[in-house]
Scaffold this active site. Sequence first.
Site, PDB file in Angstrom:
ATOM      1  N   GLU A  71      -6.065 -10.860  -1.177  1.00 37.85           N
ATOM      2  CA  GLU A  71      -6.868 -10.626   0.034  1.00 37.85           C
ATOM      3  C   GLU A  71      -8.355 -10.557  -0.306  1.00 37.85           C
ATOM      4  O   GLU A  71      -9.087  -9.719   0.216  1.00 37.85           O
ATOM      5  CB  GLU A  71      -6.450  -9.318   0.721  1.00 37.85           C
ATOM      6  CG  GLU A  71      -4.977  -9.207   1.021  1.00 37.85           C
ATOM      7  CD  GLU A  71      -4.600  -7.951   1.825  1.00 37.85           C
ATOM      8  OE1 GLU A  71      -5.503  -7.280   2.378  1.00 37.85           O
ATOM      9  OE2 GLU A  71      -3.400  -7.640   1.887  1.00 37.85           O
ATOM     10  N   GLU A 131       0.792  -1.243   0.000  1.00 42.04           N
ATOM     11  CA  GLU A 131       0.000   0.000   0.000  1.00 42.04           C
ATOM     12  C   GLU A 131       0.823   1.291   0.000  1.00 42.04           C
ATOM     13  O   GLU A 131       0.560   2.201   0.776  1.00 42.04           O
ATOM     14  CB  GLU A 131      -0.943  -0.007   1.206  1.00 42.04           C
ATOM     15  CG  GLU A 131      -1.826  -1.245   1.235  1.00 42.04           C
ATOM     16  CD  GLU A 131      -2.776  -1.281   2.432  1.00 42.04           C
ATOM     17  OE1 GLU A 131      -2.626  -0.471   3.360  1.00 42.04           O
ATOM     18  OE2 GLU A 131      -3.673  -2.142   2.433  1.00 42.04           O
TER      19      GLU A 131
HETATM   20  C1  GLA Z   1      -4.918  -4.479   4.268  1.00 43.42           C
HETATM   21  C2  GLA Z   1      -3.689  -5.261   4.696  1.00 43.42           C
HETATM   22  C3  GLA Z   1      -4.071  -6.527   5.365  1.00 43.42           C
HETATM   23  C4  GLA Z   1      -5.171  -6.332   6.370  1.00 43.42           C
HETATM   24  C5  GLA Z   1      -6.349  -5.665   5.708  1.00 43.42           C
HETATM   25  C6  GLA Z   1      -7.472  -5.473   6.677  1.00 43.42           C
HETATM   26  O1  GLA Z   1      -5.501  -4.970   3.152  1.00 43.42           O
HETATM   27  O2  GLA Z   1      -2.845  -5.566   3.640  1.00 43.42           O
HETATM   28  O3  GLA Z   1      -2.949  -7.042   6.021  1.00 43.42           O
HETATM   29  O4  GLA Z   1      -4.723  -5.560   7.444  1.00 43.42           O
HETATM   30  O5  GLA Z   1      -5.916  -4.421   5.237  1.00 43.42           O
HETATM   31  O6  GLA Z   1      -7.672  -6.557   7.488  1.00 43.42           O
END
Ligand code: GLA
Length: 334
Positions: free
Chosen positions: A244, A137
């Site tokens: 994710e 990020e």
């Molecule tokens: C982001 C992070 C993850 C997690 C999510 C929320 O996507 O990369 O590690 O913390 O937020 O759970």
Amino acid sequence: MSEGMKTQVGLSKSFQDYFLIGAAVNHRTIVSQSELLRQHYNSITAENEMKFESLHPEENGYAFEQADRIAGFARDNGMKLRGHTLVWHNQTPSWVFEDGNGGLAGRELLLARMKSHIETVVERYKDIIYCWDVVNEAVTDSGEESLRPSKWLHGIGEDYIEQAFRFAHEADPKALLFYNDYNECNPGKREKIYSLAKSLLENGTPIHGIGLQAHWSLYDPALDLIREAIERYASLGLKLQVTEMDVSVFAFDDKRTDLTEPTAEMMRLQEERFKQFFDLFREYKDVLTSVTFWGAADDYTWLDHFPVRGRKNWPLLFDTNQQPKTVIQLLMGQ
Ligand code: GLA
């Protein structure tokens, strides 16, 4: 769902010619969801246990116990393990950015800390972790600026991303190194991520892939934007992984809190979305090497607290009883 499903092959088995099927786990769910994980998933990611603040809470003290347990679960069950994450603006302790005298750590000190953290962590798990989210990020969601203002950026400068990849590569030359981000299909942010990855490649940085977090919903992003993002990132010659995924049943600005279970319409739409996503993913099996969900079943999801505190969500492929939703049959029937 019927008992009969239990005897069928797992989800990951039915996708074995396409990509890995993963789930984020934590030290509780490797116990409470162990059977489900073993049956349906062939890859895991630690939800929090391998983040900087979990592993390295103090400068001279690492805490490996919970991460070790997750690594052990992967080893014992012959699963792949994704490493998540080495350098991030969140969940990183404040000591990292301080000089110990009330001031901020300078570039050299920060780089030395980054290097030593990466070396220690990557080397510890190099037998089982085959890929790392090296930087998470780093890109802004909107506006002119490309890189998110963060303590890493301010302390080191723009090359902090490249440095992190180089340190990770030195620590384990075999590990596949990923840049990972969310809102990855939004065209504005997509172009920033694309440009970042392109410039890393151009200066010889050891980056091998882009992680599409895929925190999506019933409504967003549109399928054609997902396809465009895949095409764009893949044009760099990098591998892609969905890292994710969850499919919230609420639109981002929907704050309703009255539901104790998902509506039939929500489940219908979710089924349709999952089906579309997987049809698309299969088309890109040559570049897409893994699809990881941010959880294994709806009994535990971080979305139960976010963005509306205390509201339950049902974003995954298995329900609150860890039973397959009907979409599983469609996905496995391919
Ligand atoms: C982001 C992070 C993850 C997690 C999510 C929320 O996507 O990369 O590690 O913390 O937020 O759970």
